[in-house]
Write an enzyme that holds these catalytic residues in place. Structure first.
Site: not given
Lengths: 485, 367
Positions: B74, B313
């Site tokens: 991420c 995301h």
């Protein structure tokens, strides 16, 4: 719980480390047991490796403050003490996950079922070395598991001279060479334990039920047997694990005689003749089209241990989310062990916590144009055919069906382009009045001759046939192949 | 940046969209780009089966220049930006993209869980929601924060995201009641404590030429993979150290920051990041959300774009999406969410459960 700690700088690793990167100094392997629940969360979203939801993940802490996540289906509260209960019954099955230390997992698996060898015990270890394969292929028992088992026995004061590793590979395969390729021979040499090729041993007739088996005397002459099967899938029998791993403790004639009709019953009665402890190797395990190299490594990181071979195979079958195979049901029916999961005591991880949907095996044929129908053939013919089929991967073959073994319903056989491979299949078709496109004789048929004949059959359209010239050509090629080495 | 959402666009389609926007915004021709630092994961389940993404970009952009791929979960594009800042090229294209949502929830969960430790975490079913749930439990037991505090964070970010046309929750109002009654994902975290998965891309161009905005300081820190290995599970050393580096290079402190983009993959992360980034003392993060400090009209707005929570995301694209928001705020090009004080901002991008963090501090050079 295992950690690796530098004796000098006290850095602690979660991975096995041979030497400290900083001090270049000795690393001590520290064992501990988790003591307390310091966190717990309930997870509701499934994933392929964790299909049964909801499940809980605890955070456990040991006496040194090391933490470890642990999946459980049970309810715990933060602050609870944690202690792993050991088996209360003699035939319980332990389920242990393998972390970075195989020995720790093997030790836990045995301790959870209260197993400890006596120092004077004469122990035979029976791994799976059915064919020559590399350890990563998970066809044969992981040498790390064998190494850990031998270490466990030696640490319990068993004399290495009283430990034997024994196996008989499939007919046609050199057991010692296969043991070398699988890494098992190296482990035996490391611990100075003897390795025995059962095919070279003497055999003794034993009776079990209505059947007679020529059993290796090597098997019969030990105080204890520890069975070390790989947990695998099998397109004919569903799974291959503890019970199936005993199929080759008999001589080749018995193996042939066991094949075909009621093989499942015979394997159950064979197993009834010997008592053994099983440690089922799922460090990798096999998925989909096992039990040979066309099976996919399953990466299960799991071990099972039990004194009950039926129970341990049942647990594997349930873990894989398969229907219970017939040979296990029959083994239960003849009193060999327990196949009702509700009656099996499980210790270690709960069964639902380790369930993972393995792919149901469909075929051992590596070529989508070649259907193999296995009539419970004996392993010599089955493996010979399997090896042969691999040679046709790079050749465009015309659709055909190859029958091996004789336990089939002849009515369901295809009418066209049917090839009988091996003497059992030929006999069965003769008996049923069916004329195949071609028959390849032998038990098993000679490999090079078979290849030459099959190549002709499979690369020609329509109802190809084998004539005398083809037979002669195949024999010449086979002889030349042997001369060439 | 592209819209973040569930559109079934190819990686190439999203990447070129983001690149065109960045080139137009920078008023620079692609021919002037000397190098590219990109980030994406090698995902197995999105149907594209595309490795060698650096060379794929070469084919897409028709550029035969150094193209470096930085996968960091991420934290991908935050890391890519940090790397780009350390290269000696005049004009560098920095790009993050991910086609994450292209399969069942179970398969997407499996993709993401591969960012965890394979034996101690993955095999025990410790998904990222579960990991962060344990972090939240640890934090709440020490500092008396409550689930209501987490709900307030989620609510704040959704209020902001509702007005962000690039966000997955654009024009979708989410009330605090909906948040508090949403289903449990990994207890005690609920659905609206967890960011939403999305597909998307974001890009920026950094240049040695002067601009209206500069990156005043950057920091990068990598910690042990699993929180269980660390001293304190709910204090993320990676954030603290990356922030220290960034503050030092920028010659600034936390008090100088006007607004922040925090990596709120899960609401407890935003809470602990208030403290780890130095905006308050340990254990006092709850006060910032309770008294409205981090709301749009507060003294330290956090996640004016809606954060990962409301924006979505797409793993490797997130870091640069934070930079995108900061730049637009500084140029006063945000409509309904425009902040008044926008001279200095901080972006925090996290990989794993605090396994690796980049922090960038941006400053408007003009008035």
């Amino acid at each position: 719980m295992i950690r690796w700690k530098c004796d000098t700088c006290n850095k602690v690793w979660i991975y096995p480390i041979k030497k400290c990167f900083y001090c270049k100094d000795k690393i001590t392997r520290i064992e501990s047991k988790p003591k307390k629940v310091i966190g717990i969360t309930k997870v509701v979203v499934p994933s392929p490796l964790h299909p049964i939801v909801p499940y809980n993940v605890m955070l456990l802490e040991d006496e040194f403050g090391n933490r470890l996540p642990r999946k459980t289906m049970k309810k715990f509260n933060v602050g609870d003490d944690f202690e792993e209960p050991v088996a209360q019954t003699a035939d319980a099955v332990s389920i242990v996950k393998v972390k970075y230390d195989v020995y720790d997992a093997v030790k836990n698996a045995f301790e959870l079922i209260n197993y400890a060898p006596g120092p004077d015990d004469k122990i035979l270890l029976k791994p799976n070395i059915e064919s020559a394969a590399y350890p990563y292929q998970s066809v044969t028992t992981n040498p790390k598991v064998l190494d850990a088992v031998i270490r466990f026995l030696i640490l319990h004061k068993v004399d290495n001279k009283n430990i034997t590793v024994a196996e008989q590979s499939i007919f046609g395969i050199d057991t010692t060479k296969a043991a070398a390729k699988s890494g098992i021979l190296k482990v035996c040499k490391k611990h100075e334990v003897s390795f025995v090729d059962l095919s070279k041993s003497e055999f003794q007739e034993v009776s079990s039920g209505d059947y007679k088996f020529n059993l290796s005397k090597e098997i019969l002459s030990n105080d204890q047997i520890i069975n070390l099967p790989v947990i695998k899938t099998h397109p004919t029998y569903g799974i291959s694990a503890a019970l199936m791993n005993m199929a080759r403790i008999v001589d080749v004639d018995t193996q042939k005689q066991m094949s075909g009709f009621d093989f499942e019953k015979k394997i159950a009665y064979l197993n009834k003749q010997i008592k053994y402890l099983t440690l089922s190797d799922g460090t990798i395990g096999m998925n989909y089209n096992g039990p040979f190299v066309t099976g996919e490594p399953a990466f299960l990181n799991i071990l099972f241990a039990s004194q009950d071979p039926v129970a341990i195979d049942t647990v594997f079958s349930e873990m894989a989310m398969f229907d219970l195979p017939d040979h296990i049901k029959i083994a239960n029916d003849i009193g060999l062990g327990e196949s009702d999961i509700k009656n099996i005591e499980i210790v270690g991880y709960e069964l639902d916590a380790v369930k993972v949907e393995l792919k149901v095996p469909t075929t051992v044929s590596p070529n989508r144009n070649l259907e193999i129908i296995d009539g419970n053939s004996w392993s010599g013919e089955y493996f010979a055919l399997y090896s042969l089929m691999g040679k046709f991967n790079n050749i465009a073959v015309k659709k055909a069906t190859v029958l091996v073994g004789d336990n089939i319903n002849a009515e369901n056989l295809p009418k066209e382009r049917l090839i009988a491979y091996g003497d059992s299949a030929i006999s069965k078709l003769e008996e049923s009045g069916i004329t195949p496109m071609a028959s390849i004789k032998g038990s098993p048929p000679e490999p090079v001759e078979s290849y030459v004949l099959l190549k002709k059959l499979l690369t020609n359209e329509g109802e190809a046939s084998i004539n005398i010239l083809d037979q002669a050509k195949s024999k010449i090629v086979s002889k030349l192949n042997k001369i060439g080495g | 940046m592209t819209n973040f959402g569930l559109e079934n666009r190819s990686t190439q389609d999203m990447a070129q969209d983001a690149v065109f926007q960045a080139l137009n915004d920078a008023d620079i021709d692609l021919s002037k780009i000397d190098a590219c630092v990109s980030s994406c994961m090698d995902l197995c389940n999105n149907g594209e089966r595309q490795r060698h993404s650096a060379s794929m970009l070469s084919s897409l952009l028709k550029k035969q220049i150094p193209i470096i791929r930085i996968p960091a979960g991420c934290a991908g594009s935050g890391h890519a930006l940090w790397h780009a800042l350390n290269l000696e090229y005049n004009n560098i294209l920095v790009l993050g993209f991910e086609k994450l949502v292209a399969n069942t929830t179970s398969q997407v969960t499996d993709e993401i869980i591969m960012g965890g430790e394979r034996i101690y975490e993955q095999s025990e079913g410790l998904t990222f929601p579960a990991q962060n749930a344990l972090v939240a439990q640890d934090y709440m037991s020490k500092y008396s924060a409550t689930m209501n505090d987490l709900a307030l964070i989620s609510s704040k970010n959704h209020e902001n995201g509702e007005h962000n046309e690039k966000a997955r929750f654009y024009k979708k109002k989410i009330t605090i009641e909906q948040i508090e009654q949403s289903p449990i994902i990994a207890s005690p975290l609920r659905l609206f404590d967890c960011c939403t998965n999305a597909n998307g891309a974001a890009a920026c161009i950094i240049s040695k030429d002067k601009s209206d905005i500069k990156i005043a300081g950057s920091g990068l820190f990598t910690d042990f993979l699993s929180p269980v290995e660390r001293e304190d599970m709910s204090t993320w050393t990676s954030t603290i150290e990356a922030a220290k580096q960034a503050y030092r290079k920028a010659n600034l402190t936390a008090q100088d920051i006007d607004f922040v983009e925090i990596h709120d993959a899960f609401t407890p992360i935003e809470l602990i990041s208030y403290e780890d980034l130095g905006f308050c003392k340990k254990g006092e993060g709850k006060n910032l959300i309770r008294d409205g400090t981090t709301k749009l009209d507060g003294s330290l707005p956090v996640n004016p774009c809606g954060g990962l929570k409301a924006k979505g995301h797409p793993l490797s694209a997130t870091g640069l999406a934070q930079i995108y928001e900061i730049i637009n705020q500084m140029r006063r090009e945000v409509n309904d969410r425009q902040l008044s004080k926008t001279k200095t901002a901080l972006a925090q991008n996290i990989g794993g459960a605090g396994s690796t963090v980049s922090v960038h501090i941006l400053r408007r050079t003009g008035g």
